[in-house]
Every structure is written in structure tokens, then in C-alpha cells.
Design a protein around this motif. Structure first.
Motif, short mmCIF file in Angstrom:
data_model
loop_
_atom_site.label_atom_id
_atom_site.label_comp_id
_atom_site.label_asym_id
_atom_site.label_seq_id
_atom_site.Cartn_x
_atom_site.Cartn_y
_atom_site.Cartn_z
N ASP A 1 -82.26 -14.20 54.00
CA ASP A 1 -82.13 -12.75 53.88
C ASP A 1 -82.19 -12.34 52.41
O ASP A 1 -82.29 -13.15 51.51
CB ASP A 1 -80.89 -12.24 54.62
CG ASP A 1 -79.60 -12.63 53.95
OD1 ASP A 1 -79.61 -12.79 52.74
OD2 ASP A 1 -78.58 -12.76 54.67
N TYR A 2 -82.12 -11.01 52.23
CA TYR A 2 -82.43 -10.47 50.90
C TYR A 2 -81.54 -11.04 49.82
O TYR A 2 -81.99 -11.30 48.71
CB TYR A 2 -82.35 -8.95 50.92
CG TYR A 2 -83.51 -8.32 51.63
CD1 TYR A 2 -84.72 -8.16 50.99
CD2 TYR A 2 -83.42 -7.91 52.95
CE1 TYR A 2 -85.80 -7.61 51.62
CE2 TYR A 2 -84.48 -7.35 53.61
CZ TYR A 2 -85.68 -7.21 52.94
OH TYR A 2 -86.75 -6.68 53.58
N VAL B 1 -85.95 -4.72 45.77
CA VAL B 1 -85.14 -4.49 46.96
C VAL B 1 -84.39 -3.17 46.84
O VAL B 1 -84.25 -2.42 47.80
CB VAL B 1 -84.17 -5.67 47.18
CG1 VAL B 1 -83.31 -5.41 48.39
CG2 VAL B 1 -84.96 -6.94 47.37
N VAL C 1 -92.78 -6.20 48.13
CA VAL C 1 -91.82 -6.46 49.20
C VAL C 1 -92.25 -5.66 50.41
O VAL C 1 -92.42 -4.44 50.33
CB VAL C 1 -90.40 -6.06 48.78
CG1 VAL C 1 -89.40 -6.53 49.81
CG2 VAL C 1 -90.06 -6.60 47.42
N SER D 1 -90.88 -4.78 54.08
CA SER D 1 -89.71 -4.90 54.95
C SER D 1 -90.06 -4.37 56.33
O SER D 1 -90.79 -3.40 56.47
CB SER D 1 -88.56 -4.10 54.36
OG SER D 1 -87.57 -3.89 55.33
N PRO E 1 -87.05 -10.14 54.66
CA PRO E 1 -88.31 -9.47 54.37
C PRO E 1 -89.43 -10.02 55.24
O PRO E 1 -89.40 -11.18 55.66
CB PRO E 1 -88.55 -9.77 52.90
CG PRO E 1 -87.71 -10.93 52.58
CD PRO E 1 -86.57 -10.93 53.53
#
Lengths: 195, 399, 204, 485
Positions: free
Chosen positions: B67-68, B94, B347, B349, B355
Motif C-alpha cells: 500500500d501507499y 500521493v 501515480v 490510483s 496504487p
């Protein structure tokens, strides 16, 4: 040592003491291969540079494997790179040793689980004498690793024959004194002020 | 005279043959595991084609599994020489997608560590360039200065190389007591040391001879080939993301953007040509001074910030974020100025915790793209100089 | 020019271009694969657009289709634009833009290497990151790691790691506890010392 | 050496057979020891010099105590073990009293030469390394190349005039011989490069050939100039000629050295030094082994002792060229103090019947070795300070700058020598001319001295003052990267 290597099977006053002298020579002159792939390479450089100064122990970098005694595998080894590492190892003349530096070389490190292209542990490919954990290990840990390796070299048999059942190469893992201590890394007391 | 002899006389007397040299992946001056297929005619390089991927660790792919927040340590490993900057670029990406605003103190700390790391990265670059030129000592001097930066980072986050200091929405720890003074002392220390370094290396005739008019990239080509950062500015293009597209608090800081001035009789490189290796080198050296200027300003700003009451929103070093960070769907491209040029994170999402795709665009990768064109016709020693002056770091190339 | 103006400008010539509304992040225009090269060429060579810099070239896979994304930037006019090309999973093909931006050379090779996207007209389309004899497109979502590569196991030995973690955990936990207790003690002492000396905090 | 031995034997009509054997054997052993000493000491000194320049400590672990002391400890432990036989126990007994001696020696050596035994450790290790000959190598050439390289250094060392009476051989064509045999090294290097069947080594070999052939010219011209000036090729005679014996009270003083004899020699000295650097393949001319370009150059494929041969040859060659520099410019073994040299003819050689003053010879030996080693130290200093030339720059430096300069100097010195009889006639006599020249040289030397003093003590501009102050304040002591904060 050519024809005299491992020729004598008796424990003799000459052989034991000469072996010790030769081992002392070997362990005080470990020339390492200037070989670094990734992050650990920077710490390897710092280890060889002014503050930590590997030259104190008689260790100088050689860029050709033919003149190196010690290979410090510093950094991630990928599948594409693995065969090159093995070749470099084979090009080094005996006696030779390998220190696996950092988690990537030990076991794949942070790329162990999901990466498709990383070799999970260099010991799957070439024999390793000393493992130094850390991501990357601090130069002090590498110095400790070198001292452990010296202990290995100190017990080697040069003129005398190896025992009937040669001692298996047991992995030596350097314990990073700071590995489990979240505060010890901070110099002084300042960082004890918790954020 | 028979035909055979005639033919023999017509042929060129000296018959040369091209030789293929495999430079790397283990070579003292390919800065890691770069491999170059160098075709040479004697000492002259006919073509030097980079062969990369020896450090391809699939970091982008790993980004799709973690995860991020968990990805932050991997950005350290994308460019380990300037991990802080690398962290910064990712955090910016992010935060833009998740619309997180960062408190002022966190921004100050971020810029502080980023500029410190820029200095330590340039120390390695200019030192390694000198080492490639055969002078081993400047490299060790550079590492010696770098140790001090490491000490400072160790104080603030506990690590020497891979810091994982920046988090999404701020930084991990606040500055410990006495840290700002330490940084100020570092600035005071490094400024004269850099002048000494300039006296020793930058002004050295052999060094200049080795780098001037070697590996010339014209401004148009530099833009076309996607050179970024000091490499682009070495070609005379005034483009710095910090200045032209300010992120974080760079718009409040005063600093210059040094560009190459090869051929200018009053400039630092009068014998050279615009965009040669020496220009790229000089831009880096000048950037160290600019970073020191920024550090001075940040130190005073941090001191002012500390005068605020402890519960003031500007004194927080982290934004309050949910434990499970979900980023709304969308895609964005964010870039920040790293020592090796702009690092861009694309990025994508899909609204989950992980991501969909992370694409890291780095300066070294595009610099290697034009490597073959730049080195054509140079000597073997010059190839080394060009690698050094592009400041290539392999994990950034291979990711 | 802002994003919408550029899209309007392009739509005059290529009506197939779509610009979906985005709530978050950068806006982008979806261009059909057949027109992609012409559109990008137009974007680069029209003076009032003047996108002289390709910031990145992204290949991506969302599980159903492949994307090639071109984030563009103009150093002259200081505006940005993102072009996205959507490709099918079978025989994805798009024309190479190496002739427009030299930088695209390595980036297209990378997209080919990871996603198997065929860039038509690329001068040297080979694998770049992975070894030449690598099989499969590792960037795609449906890629499975092969068990070995030339006899080298690519997967970790899970049992070994499970053992290591299990046996290591206790020791680690104990050591950590000890260390924290020790550190806190030192901290208390130093705090006390600092208070006694009248200074605030501890000097580095 | 032969003369020395025959002097020992006395006035025998024919040398005895053992004398001939001894005369062949002893010099060889002496040169071998010189090579070992020079190479061994130089590896240690070089590492220490490098460490000092790079703010490091350098080798400090391999002391007498930690090396022999550790060995003694092991021997004693072995002797006390259950497996030990009588011999082992005897050895242990022998080593027990040795232990405090080692410790004492260690205390002394660790003070001024920490890590001194590093060369011994290196030697032991290099002997023990596996001897690899690559499969594709040209085996005979590969094996003979290091020997040739070492032999050339060996041969060159034999003719150096170490002292007025301690010397190994004195040819009447000594300088020609040294120039010839020193360039034999190139053949060895080229052989090594070719036979290794390695492209890096091949490039290194070729570079070395081009380099040494080019730099032979300025070096040769400088040597020729010295021959022209002194009128002899023998190294001993050249040294004696630089004593300036005919010059009355000025005989033996420093300004009779060739370097001060006329301005052109002063120009020629750095030219010869640069050429000498190039002939030894030292930075900035270490192009044949350019570590950052050619991995390790011509010795890329060599392991263990064969590599050590190259290593030893390099240091021996540095000593040789520095020795030649000392002879042709700095007056060889001459101390440069006239009163000392002419006092009771204790130092002035030429006639064996004059007697043999061992103390004089010892002083001269020390002076010569000091001068030569000063050159070696200068080479080390240069090595760790400045970058390397590129191939074409190295060639253009030689052909465009050094050779024209040395040509000009050669011609000018030729004219100088040709005009000297006229000047002497004008001055009245040789002695008067010598003293004239002496006064002139003295004036030049004083001028240089005054300039140096001014240069060191000159008032600094405020900017320079500030810079020096800052650098002084922030300078870090050697080996202490953590001196700050």
C-alpha cells in the motif's frame, strides 16, 4: 602454495607454526574486490573511505578479480547479474572468501516477496563465509564481519592436510549491535526525546 | 605487374579492425552495474551502447502489491544516494492525488533534508568524477564531507543511508534538540571546504582538459533527449523544477539556478563548449553553494517556527491521516528536482489502498538514452568522463 | 493554452479524441491508437502548442486493457497535456514516437519489455531490463513468476523464512524490550541531569 | 663492487676463483635486497602517504606486536597443546622469552611506524595465492613477461652510483646502459598485455608502448644534455664532475650541481622528471594501467607473485629514475657542502690509492638514497593529488611541449659548452671562471631563496586571509572524519 599445499598429514612443530604464520599473513592482507551493485555499495565505499578506513586492516580495493582475495557482495543481485557474479568469483584465485553484505545478498531483502527478478540470497549461487545483515549494514557491522572472517582464516590449514572429514562451512552471521535497539543508533542522548 | 600486386597496392596499407569491449557490469567506473558494449577502433569509440537491467529489482511492480505507505521504503532504494529527495517526490505524488495538505514545519524539515541530501549526492558525483579522471583523493574528501551529512540524518531519523524519513503527510520525527545548530555548523564548515575543493579540482588544468569539449550536448538535443536537472542546465537551459514549478516551500526561498556557460570568456568554462562535461560538473559544484544558501534560510525559518506555541498547526510535523490510507481514483504526474534531475512519479490510483500503477521517471534513465549519440567518436577515457558527468546511478536506471 | 482549449483544438481534426471528466489528479485525453502518432506530432510541431518535452512515457495495465500514457510539457509555453492511448491485450501496437522525442527510445523499450507493447517503427525494440531470453511480460497483472530461471530458483523458500521468523521473533522481542527499557532509563537520567544543570533539553 | 672486493683481497696479481664467484654472487644478492627493501618499504610508505593526503590513518593493525606477537602466542599455545611433541615444546620455550621482546619492539615501532609489517603480510599472501594462467593466454610469453619487467629494473639498479666507494658497477657507458635497460620494461609490459588475451590488458600494453617510446625522447635528450655538460657517460664520473674540483675554495659546493650550472638545466629538470614519471607509468601518466578506464591495464590477468613482480618492478623503477635524476641534476652522492667534500680528500674519489673512508662512503650512501627517495616521495605525492591525462593529451604534451623544450635546452647547453673556453680565456683561468660562475650561481640561488621567502611571507589579500582562516578553522585532522560537531 602450489605443490606444498595440503601435502603433509602429520601435526608437526614446523607445519603448525608455519601454517599460523601464513594465516597471519593472509588475514592481515585481505584485498577486496571493488564490486558493488546497489545501496550497500555506498556503505562499502564509506567503509573504505576516510572515517572508517579499511586500509587500517590492510584492506585495499582491487578492481580486477585476479588480484582480490575477498569478495564483498554488496547489494542486490538480480537473475541477470547472477551469472556474472559467479564468473567473478571463479576468476578469483584461491584462497578466496566471500562476505555477503546486506539483506539483499543474504536473502533478497525487501525484494524477497514480490520481485520476479531478484536472486533470493547469493548463497544459492556461490559459497558465502560471513553474512552481514542490515539494509544496509553500518560500516561498523562490516568491520565486525571482517573480524569474523579473520577468525575463520586463522584456523585454516595450509600445509597440513584437511581433516578426514573437512569441516563444513558453517555460516557466520554478524550480529549488528544496533539491530534490535531502536535508540542505540542515535548518537548522544538527543534522540531519546521521542517524537 | 600482375593484378594481384596491383590490388594489394590499392588496398589501404594499414588494415584496422574494430574491437568490441564489454565494459561492465563489473567495472570500476561504470558507477554500479552498467554494462557498455563499446565498439572501438583502437582507442576511438565507434559506438558505446548501454546495456542495462543488471539491477532491475521490479520496484514499480512491487508498488502494485504494497500500500501507499509501505512503498515509501522502496523509494529509498530507487535512488539510494539521495533517498530523501526520492521520498519527497513520491510523497508529493500521493499527496496530490489524496489532496493532503502538509503542515509548514514538515515542509521545512522536508526541504532541509532534501537539500542536505542534494549536497551529499553531489559530493559523491563530483568526487567520483574526479576518481574516474584518476584522482582518488577528492573522492575520499567528498565522502568525508558526506559522513557529516550522514551524522545529521542519523540524528534525525536513525539511519545512515536509507532513511525512510518522509512520510505521506509529513515527516517521521521532529528535529531533535540541537539539530538545527548542527546543520548551521555544517553550512559553516562546508562553505570554505567547497572553496578548497574548487581550488584543488575545479581549477586543475588536467581536470579541465579532460572534461572540456567532451560529450557535448546542445540545448535542443538536451530537451529532445529528455535530459533533466544539472545535465539539462549544463547545456544552458534554465529549467529547474524548484524555480519554475515550485513545490513545497521553494517559492519562498531565494536561490539561483546555475546554468552552463561554456565558451563564455567571462564564465567558468572559457575553453569549453556549451553543454560539455565540464559544464555539467560546474553546475553541480555551483548547486552545492545554492543548496548551502537554502539551508541557511531554512535554518532561520525553522528557528522562527520554533517560537510558535507548541499546539500551533504550523508546528506539527505530520498531518493527521487515517490509518488505512485510501487514495481516490485518478492519475497524476508529479515531479520534483532531485540531484540527478527531475524525478517524476506517475501515480494511477483506482481508489483502493494500493496504487494501480506507479511509474518512476528518473534523470539517469533518460541520460543513458542519449549516451550512444554523445559518446560517438570520443576516446575510451572520455566515455568514463561522460558517464561520470551524467552522474548515473544504476538503481535509478533499472529500478 | 489550458487543457480544454487544447482538446478543443485537437477535436477539430480528430473528432475521435475523448477527454473524460476527472475529479482527481491530472486531466488526460484518450486518443485512438491509429491517430496517436499524428496527434503527438501535431502537438509537438504546431507552434502555439509546442510540446517540446516528453516528461515520461508510461505503459500500464489495469487488468483489462493496456495503456500508453504520454505526459507532455512545453518549455516554451509552460503548459502541460496528457495523452492516453488505450490498447487491447492481444497484439497491442502503437506507432513509435522516437522520431519526435529522442528520449522515447529507452522508455518505449521499457514499455515493450514490461508490457509487450509493440512500438511500430522503433529502431531497436529489444528487452531492456530483463534478460533477452526472459519469457512473459512481467509488468502485466496476469504475469506469474516462473519457478526458475536457468536453474536459479526465483521464488523464496517459504518454509525456511517461516522458521526464521518464528525462531527469530522471540529473541527479537526480548531484545527490543530490554533495549527500550535501557534507553528510557538513560533518557530519564539525562533529563534529570539536564534539569539539575538548568538547561532545557539535551545538547546534541 | 668488484673494485671493493679486490681492495679487500689486497694486492694479489690475479683474482682468486672464489673472488670471481663472490663478485658475481654478492652484487646480485645486494640488488635483490635493494629491490625487496625499496619495494617493500615503498608499498608501506605509499599507503601512509596516501592516507595522510586522504585524511585517513592508513595501515595500523599489522604491527610487530600484533603480527609476530600473535604468532609467538600461537606457537606457545601449540607447544602447550596435548598433541605437541618435543619440538613443539622446545619452540614454545624458545618463544616465551621472545614475547616481551616483541611487545617492547612493538611499543617503539607503533609510535613512529604503525602497521609497518603490512608489506610482510602482503608478501606472504601474494606468495600463497593460486597462480592462474588463463586458458587462452600465450603461456610462455605470459609467464616470462613479469620476469622481464623485473629484470629491467634489476639491471638498472646495478649501475646506480650509491656512493663514492659502495657501488655495484660503474660502466663507462652507464647512462646509455640505464636508458637502454629501462626501456626493456616496455617490452615486458607489451608482452604481458598481448599474452594475457584480455582486451583491457592489450589496450594497456599498447598505450604503454606508445607512451614509453615517446617519453624516451625528452628523457634521453635531458640525459644527453647532462653528458654534454659533464663530458662523461659514467655515472660515477658525472657525480665527481659535479663536485667542481678545480674551483679552489668553492669546490664541492651545491652550486656545482648540474641543475644550478646554467638556467637551461633548471628548465630541463622538470622536463626530465615528467618524462621519468611517464616511464614509470605513474600518475598523471598511469595510462597503461588506468584503473578507472582499463580495470588494471596490462596486469589485469596476473595473480599472486607474478603480479607482485610488476609491483616490485614499478617501485624499483621509480627508485631508478629518481636516482638518475639525482645523478644528472642533483650531484649524485655529493652532499653539496664543499668543506665536507674537500676536507682531507675524504670524499673525493678517483684513486683507490687514496684510501677508503667508510664513514665518508656511508654519508654519501645516505645522501644518495635520500635524494633518490625524495623523488619517489614526490612521485607518490603527485600520484595521490592530481588526475590522469588522456591518451592524446599525454602524447601532445610530449611531442608538442617536452620535446621542443628539451631540444632547445640541449642546443643552448651545447652553445654554452662551446663558448666556455672563450669565456675561460676571457676570465683568465679555469679557477677564476669557476669562481665567477660560482658567484653567478650563488646570486641566482639567493634570488630564488628571496623569492620563496617573499612568496611564503607575502601579505595576503583580505579574501585570501579569510579563506585561509576558514580552512584552518574547519580543517579536520587526519583520520578523523568525525572531527566536526
Amino acid at each position: 602454495m602450489g605443490i606444498l599445499q595440503n601435502r603433509f598429514d602429520e601435526e608437526n612443530v614446523i607445519f603448525t607454526n608455519v601454517d599460523t604464520l601464513l594465516n597471519l599473513g593472509k588475514e592481515h592482507s585481505l584485498w577486496y574486490l571493488l564490486f558493488a551493485t546497489a545501496c550497500c555499495g555506498i556503505e562499502l565505499m564509506q567503509w573504505g573511505a576516510s572515517k572508517y578506513d579499511s586500509d587500517r586492516f590492510g584492506m585495499i580495493p582491487r578492481s580486477t578479480p585476479r588480484q582480490a582475495d575477498l569478495m564483498i557482495v554488496a547489494g542486490t543481485i538480480t537473475l541477470k547479474m547472477a551469472s556474472r557474479v559467479k564468473r567473478l568469483y571463479e576468476q578469483m584465485p584461491e584462497p578466496k572468501w566471500v562476505i555477503s553484505m546486506g539483506s539483499c545478498a543474504n536473502a533478497g531483502g525487501p525484494f524477497c516477496k514480490y520481485s520476479y527478478s531478484v536472486l533470493k540470497g547469493i548463497d544459492k549461487y556461490i559459497p558465502v563465509d560471513v553474512y552481514v545483515p542490515g539494509c544496509p549494514p553500518r560500516p561498523e557491522a562490516l568491520i565486525e564481519g571482517v573480524f569474523k572472517l579473520r577468525e575463520v582464516i586463522h584456523e585454516e590449514r595450509v600445509l597440513r592436510k584437511q581433516g578426514k572429514t573437512p569441516k563444513p562451512r558453517t555460516p557466520i552471521v554478524v550480529e549488528d549491535p544496533h539491530a534490535h535497539d531502536p535508540f542505540a543508533r542515535h548518537s548522544g542522548g538527543a534522540k531519546l526525546v521521542k517524537a | 605487374m600482375s593484378d594481384a600486386i596491383l590490388q594489394a597496392n590499392e588496398r589501404p596499407r594499414v588494415h584496422t579492425e574494430e574491437m568490441v569491449l564489454s565494459m561492465g557490469p563489473h567495472h570500476p567506473s561504470t558507477h554500479g552495474v552498467l554494462r557498455l558494449e563499446v565498439v572501438t577502433d583502437g582507442e576511438v569509440v565507434v559506438s558505446a551502447r548501454p546495456d542495462i537491467g543488471y539491477l532491475h529489482r521490479a520496484i514499480e511492480k512491487i508498488g502494485e502489491y504494497v500500500d501507499y505507505r509501505q512503498f515509501m521504503p522502496y523509494t529509498d532504494r530507487v535512488d539510494y544516494i539521495c533517498s530523501m529527495n526520492s521520498n519527497h517526490a513520491y510523497a508529493l505524488g500521493v499527496e496530490k492525488l489524496a489532496k493532503i495538505s502538509v503542515p509548514l514545519r514538515a515542509e521545512l524539515m522536508r526541504v532541509m533534508v532534501a537539500e542536505l541530501n542534494r549536497i551529499s549526492s553531489h559530493m559523491i558525483c563530483i568526487g567520483a568524477l574526479a576518481m574516474d579522471m584518476g584522482a582518488y583523493t577528492p573522492f575520499l574528501h567528498g565522502l568525508c564531507h558526506r559522513e557529516l551529512v550522514n551524522d545529521i540524518f542519523e540524528d534525525v531519523c536513525g539511519a545512515r543511508l536509507t532513511y525512510n524519513y518522509l512520510t505521506i503527510g509529513g515527516v517521521s520525527y521532529d528535529a531533535p534538540p540541537g539539530w538545527i545548530e548542527k546543520c548551521e555548523r555544517f553550512v559553516e564548515y562546508l562553505w570554505p571546504k567547497m572553496i578548497e575543493f574548487n581550488d584543488l579540482i575545479t581549477g586543475n588544468t588536467i581536470f579541465q582538459e579532460r572534461l572540456c569539449r567532451v560529450g557535448v550536448v546542445s540545448p535542443e538535443h538536451a530537451v529532445n533527449w529528455g535530459l533533466v536537472g544539472p545535465n539539462l542546465r549544463g547545456s544552458g537551459v534554465q529549467w529547474d523544477v524548484r524555480k519554475n514549478e515550485p513545490y513545497s516551500i521553494y517559492d519562498r526561498l531565494e536561490f539561483d539556478v546555475p546554468v552552463g556557460d561554456g565558451g563564455d570568456p567571462n564564465g567558468s568554462n572559457p575553453q569549453g563548449e556549451l553543454g560539455d562535461s565540464y559544464d555539467r560538473y560546474v553546475v553541480r559544484v555551483k548547486e552545492v553553494f545554492e543548496s548551502l544558501k537554502i539551508l541557511k534560510q531554512i535554518c532561520s525559518m525553522l528557528r522562527e517556527n520554533e517560537k510558535l506555541p507548541a499546539d500551533h498547526p504550523d508546528r506539527l510535523y505530520q498531518a493527521k491521516l487515517p490509518v488505512r490510507l485510501k487514495v481516490p481514483p485518478g492519475e497524476c504526474y508529479v515531479r520534483s528536482e532531485n540531484p540527478r534531475g527531475e524525478t517524476g512519479y506517475y501515480v494511477i490510483s483506482d481508489g483502493t489502498e494500493m496504487p494501480l500503477r506507479l511509474k518512476i521517471r528518473t534523470g539517469s534513465f533518460s541520460a543513458l538514452g542519449c549516451f550512444e549519440e554523445v559518446t560517438r567518436g570520443l576516446l575510451i577515457g572520455d566515455v568514463i568522463a561522460v558517464i561520470g558527468s551524467f552522474d548515473i546511478v544504476l538503481p535509478e536506471v533499472d529500478r | 493554452m489550458d487543457f480544454n482549449a487544447i482538446v478543443e483544438h485537437l477535436k477539430k481534426r480528430w473528432p475521435g479524441i475523448e477527454a473524460p471528466a476527472v475529479a482527481n489528479g491530472d486531466p488526460f485525453a484518450i486518443v485512438p491508437a491509429v491517430d496517436a502518432f499524428e496527434v503527438l506530432k501535431h502537438l509537438k510541431e504546431t507552434p502555439e502548442l509546442g510540446f517540446d518535452s516528453l516528461m515520461s512515457l508510461v505503459g500500464a495495465d489495469n487488468g483489462h486493457e493496456l495503456w500508453v500514457i504520454y505526459p507532455l510539457h512545453s518549455l516554451k509555453h509552460l503548459h502541460k497535456f496528457t495523452v492516453k492511448v488505450v490498447l487491447g491485450r492481444e497484439k497491442p501496437q502503437v506507432t513509435s514516437v522516437v522520431s519526435l522525442w529522442g528520449m522515447a527510445d529507452f522508455f518505449e523499450r521499457e514499455a515493450y519489455d514490461l508490457y509487450g507493447i509493440d512500438f511500430k517503427g522503433h529502431p531497436d525494440l529489444r528487452r531492456i531490463m530483463n534478460p533477452p531470453d526472459w519469457e512473459g511480460w512481467p509488468g502485466r497483472k496476469d504475469f506469474e513468476i516462473p519457478p526458475d530461471y536457468h536453474g536459479i530458483p526465483t521464488l523464496r523458500n517459504d518454509q525456511f523464512f517461516a522458521d526464521a521468523v518464528e525462531t527469530g521473533n522471540k529473541a527479537v522481542a526480548e531484545k527490543e524490550k530490554e533495549a527500550i527499557a535501557k534507553a528510557q532509563e538513560i533518557f530519564k537520567q539525562e533529563q534529570a541531569a539536564a534539569k539539575a544543570s538548568g538547561g532545557e533539553g539535551i545538547q546534541a | 663492487m668488484y673494485e671493493l672486493l679486490s681492495a679487500l683481497q689486497g694486492a694479489a696479481a690475479h683474482p682468486a676463483w672464489w673472488m670471481i664467484v663472490l663478485a658475481a654472487f654478492v652484487p646480485v644478492m645486494v640488488i635483490w635486497l635493494v629491490i625487496q627493501g625499496v619495494a617493500g618499504a615503498s608499498t608501506y610508505v605509499e599507503r601512509k602517504v596516501a592516507a595522510d593526503i586522504q585524511r585517513r590513518v592508513g595501515p595500523n593493525q599489522c604491527n610487530v606486536g600484533s603480527f609476530f606477537g600473535a604468532w609467538a602466542k600461537e606457537v606457545i599455545r601449540n607447544g602447550k597443546g596435548a598433541m605437541a611433541d618435543a619440538g613443539g615444546r622446545f619452540m614454545a620455550m624458545l618463544f616465551i622469552p621472545l614475547q616481551p621482546i616483541f611487545a617492547m619492539v612493538d611499543k617503539v615501532t607503533a609510535k613512529f611506524a604503525p602497521g609497518i609489517l603490512i608489506f610482510l603480510a602482503d608478501g606472504i599472501k601474494l606468495i600463497m595465492k593460486e597462480d592462474i594462467t588463463p586458458k587462452a593466454a600465450d603461456k610462455p610469453l605470459f609467464k616470462v613477461a613479469p620476469v622481464i619487467v623485473l629484470a629491467s629494473a634489476f639491471g638498472a639498479l646495478a649501475t646506480l652510483p650509491y656512493s663514492d666507494r659502495f657501488y655495484i658497477a660503474d660502466f663507462n657507458v652507464g647512462l646509455l646502459y640505464i636508458a637502454a635497460i629501462a626501456s626493456l620494461e616496455t617490452i615486458g609490459i607489451l608482452m604481458a598485455g598481448w599474452a594475457s588475451n584480455n582486451k583491457w590488458a592489450l589496450l594497456g600494453g599498447f598505450r604503454s608502448a606508445a607512451q614509453v617510446v615517446s617519453y624516451e625522447l625528452p628523457a634521453g635528450l635531458a640525459i644527453l644534455t647532462a653528458i654534454l655538460l659533464c663530458g662523461t657517460m659514467s655515472l660515477q664520473d658525472m657525480t665527481v664532475a659535479q663536485l667542481g674540483l678545480g674551483a679552489g675554495w668553492q669546490a664541492g659546493w651545491i652550486w656545482h650541481w648540474n641543475i644550478f650550472s646554467n638556467p637551461f638545466m633548471l628548465i630541463l629538470a622538470p622536463v626530465f622528471f615528467l618524462a621519468a614519471l611517464a616511464e614509470c607509468n605513474r600518475t598523471p601518466f598511469d595510462i597503461p594501467e588506468a584503473e578507472s578506464e582499463l580495470v588494471a591495464g596490462y596486469h589485469t590477468e596476473y595473480t599472486g607473485m607474478r603480479f607482485a613482480f610488476f609491483f616490485m618492478a614499478e617501485y624499483a623503477m621509480m627508485f631508478v629514475v629518481s636516482g638518475v635524476f639525482a645523478v644528472i641534476f642533483l650531484g649524485g652522492w655529493s652532499t653539496g657542502i664543499g668543506a665536507l667534500e674537500t676536507w682531507d680528500k675524504w670524499a673525493v674519489n678517483g684513486d683507490p690509492a687514496q684510501g677508503f673512508y667508510w664513514y665518508a662512503s656511508l654519508v654519501h650512501l645516505l645522501v644518495f638514497c635520500g635524494k633518490a627517495y625524495l623523488g619517489v616521495l614526490l612521485m607518490m605525492w603527485i600520484r595521490w593529488t592530481i588526475p590522469r591525462f588522456r591518451v592524446d593529451q599525454m602524447m601532445s604534451l610530449c611531442w608538442r611541449k617536452l620535446i621542443p623544450i628539451s631540444m632547445t635546452c640541449f642546443t643552448a647547453v651545447g652553445i654554452w659548452v662551446a663558448l666556455r673556453p672563450f669565456v675561460v680565456r676571457w676570465a683568465g683561468s679555469e679557477a677564476q671562471w669557476q669562481s665567477c660562475a660560482g658567484y653567478g650561481a650563488l646570486a641566482i640561488a639567493v634570488a630564488i631563496g628571496v623569492f620563496l621567502v617573499w612568496f611564503i611571507l607575502r601579505p595576503l589579500t583580505p579574501d585570501e586571509q579569510l579563506r585561509r582562516k576558514l580552512i584552518k578553522e574547519t580543517s579536520i585532522k587526519a583520520g578523523a572524519g568525525h572531527g566536526f560537531a
